[in-house]
Motif scaffolding. Structure first.
Motif, PDB file in Angstrom:
ATOM      1  N   ALA A  74       0.830  -1.208   0.000  1.00 19.26           N
ATOM      2  CA  ALA A  74       0.000   0.000   0.000  1.00 19.26           C
ATOM      3  C   ALA A  74       0.865   1.259   0.000  1.00 19.26           C
ATOM      4  N   ILE A  75       1.907   1.270   0.818  1.00 16.91           N
ATOM      5  CA  ILE A  75       2.811   2.426   0.859  1.00 16.91           C
ATOM      6  C   ILE A  75       3.502   2.592  -0.492  1.00 16.91           C
ATOM      7  N   ASP A  76       3.924   1.490  -1.093  1.00 14.75           N
ATOM      8  CA  ASP A  76       4.554   1.536  -2.410  1.00 14.75           C
ATOM      9  C   ASP A  76       3.602   2.112  -3.448  1.00 14.75           C
ATOM     10  N   LYS A  77       2.352   1.706  -3.402  1.00 20.11           N
ATOM     11  CA  LYS A  77       1.353   2.210  -4.354  1.00 20.11           C
ATOM     12  C   LYS A  77       1.138   3.710  -4.172  1.00 20.11           C
ATOM     13  N   VAL A  78       1.091   4.169  -2.927  1.00 17.96           N
ATOM     14  CA  VAL A  78       0.914   5.603  -2.660  1.00 17.96           C
ATOM     15  C   VAL A  78       2.103   6.389  -3.215  1.00 17.96           C
ATOM     16  N   PHE A  79       3.314   5.920  -2.957  1.00 16.85           N
ATOM     17  CA  PHE A  79       4.492   6.615  -3.477  1.00 16.85           C
ATOM     18  C   PHE A  79       4.523   6.587  -4.999  1.00 16.85           C
ATOM     19  N   GLN A  80       4.183   5.448  -5.585  1.00 19.82           N
ATOM     20  CA  GLN A  80       4.191   5.342  -7.042  1.00 19.82           C
ATOM     21  C   GLN A  80       3.189   6.311  -7.662  1.00 19.82           C
ATOM     22  N   THR A  81       1.995   6.351  -7.116  1.00 20.59           N
ATOM     23  CA  THR A  81       0.969   7.261  -7.632  1.00 20.59           C
ATOM     24  C   THR A  81       1.390   8.714  -7.455  1.00 20.59           C
ATOM     25  N   SER A  82       1.940   9.032  -6.298  1.00 22.20           N
ATOM     26  CA  SER A  82       2.381  10.409  -6.032  1.00 22.20           C
ATOM     27  C   SER A  82       3.491  10.832  -6.983  1.00 22.20           C
ATOM     28  N   LEU A  83       4.459   9.963  -7.183  1.00 22.38           N
ATOM     29  CA  LEU A  83       5.561  10.305  -8.081  1.00 22.38           C
ATOM     30  C   LEU A  83       5.102  10.399  -9.532  1.00 22.38           C
ATOM     31  N   ASP A  84       4.186   9.528  -9.932  1.00 20.40           N
ATOM     32  CA  ASP A  84       3.642   9.627 -11.296  1.00 20.40           C
ATOM     33  C   ASP A  84       2.945  10.967 -11.506  1.00 20.40           C
ATOM     34  N   LYS A  85       2.136  11.382 -10.558  1.00 21.92           N
ATOM     35  CA  LYS A  85       1.448  12.678 -10.672  1.00 21.92           C
ATOM     36  C   LYS A  85       2.451  13.828 -10.667  1.00 21.92           C
ATOM     37  N   PHE A  86       3.482  13.720  -9.841  1.00 25.74           N
ATOM     38  CA  PHE A  86       4.482  14.780  -9.771  1.00 25.74           C
ATOM     39  C   PHE A  86       5.217  14.930 -11.095  1.00 25.74           C
ATOM     40  N   PHE A  87       5.658  13.812 -11.679  1.00 24.95           N
ATOM     41  CA  PHE A  87       6.408  13.872 -12.927  1.00 24.95           C
ATOM     42  C   PHE A  87       5.549  14.223 -14.128  1.00 24.95           C
ATOM     43  N   ASN A  88       4.256  13.988 -14.032  1.00 24.23           N
ATOM     44  CA  ASN A  88       3.359  14.394 -15.123  1.00 24.23           C
ATOM     45  C   ASN A  88       3.118  15.905 -15.133  1.00 24.23           C
ATOM     46  N   LEU A  89       3.487  16.582 -14.078  1.00 21.76           N
ATOM     47  CA  LEU A  89       3.355  18.031 -14.044  1.00 21.76           C
ATOM     48  C   LEU A  89       4.336  18.697 -14.995  1.00 21.76           C
ATOM     49  N   PHE A  90       5.428  18.039 -15.341  1.00 21.41           N
ATOM     50  CA  PHE A  90       6.454  18.652 -16.170  1.00 21.41           C
ATOM     51  C   PHE A  90       6.319  18.253 -17.586  1.00 21.41           C
TER      52      PHE A  90
END
Length: 63
Positions: free
Chosen positions: A47-63
């Motif tokens: 679950a923690i891995d999924k949260v980090f993965q989703t957060s990082l995907d959203k962060f990198f899609n900002l650029f």
């Protein structure tokens, strides 16, 4: 080689005469507790891995 064989014999004798072993029922209960804890811990890590993965995907899609 003879010392090694004597060591093995002494080890088996100590295990069979001087050790106090837990009962079969207690060993089974302990095994269940460890298995349940392992499953819960694995789900928490996933679950923690999924949260980090989703957060990082959203962060990198900002650029």
């Amino acid at each position: 080689m003879n010392n090694f064989i004597q060591y093995i014999k002494d080890s088996f004798e100590e295990l069979s005469t001087n050790m106090t072993w837990i009962s079969r029922e207690e060993a089974q209960k302990s095994t269940v507790v460890v298995a349940v804890f392992t499953i819960v811990f694995a789900i928490a890590v996933a679950a923690i891995d999924k949260v980090f993965q989703t957060s990082l995907d959203k962060f990198f899609n900002l650029f």
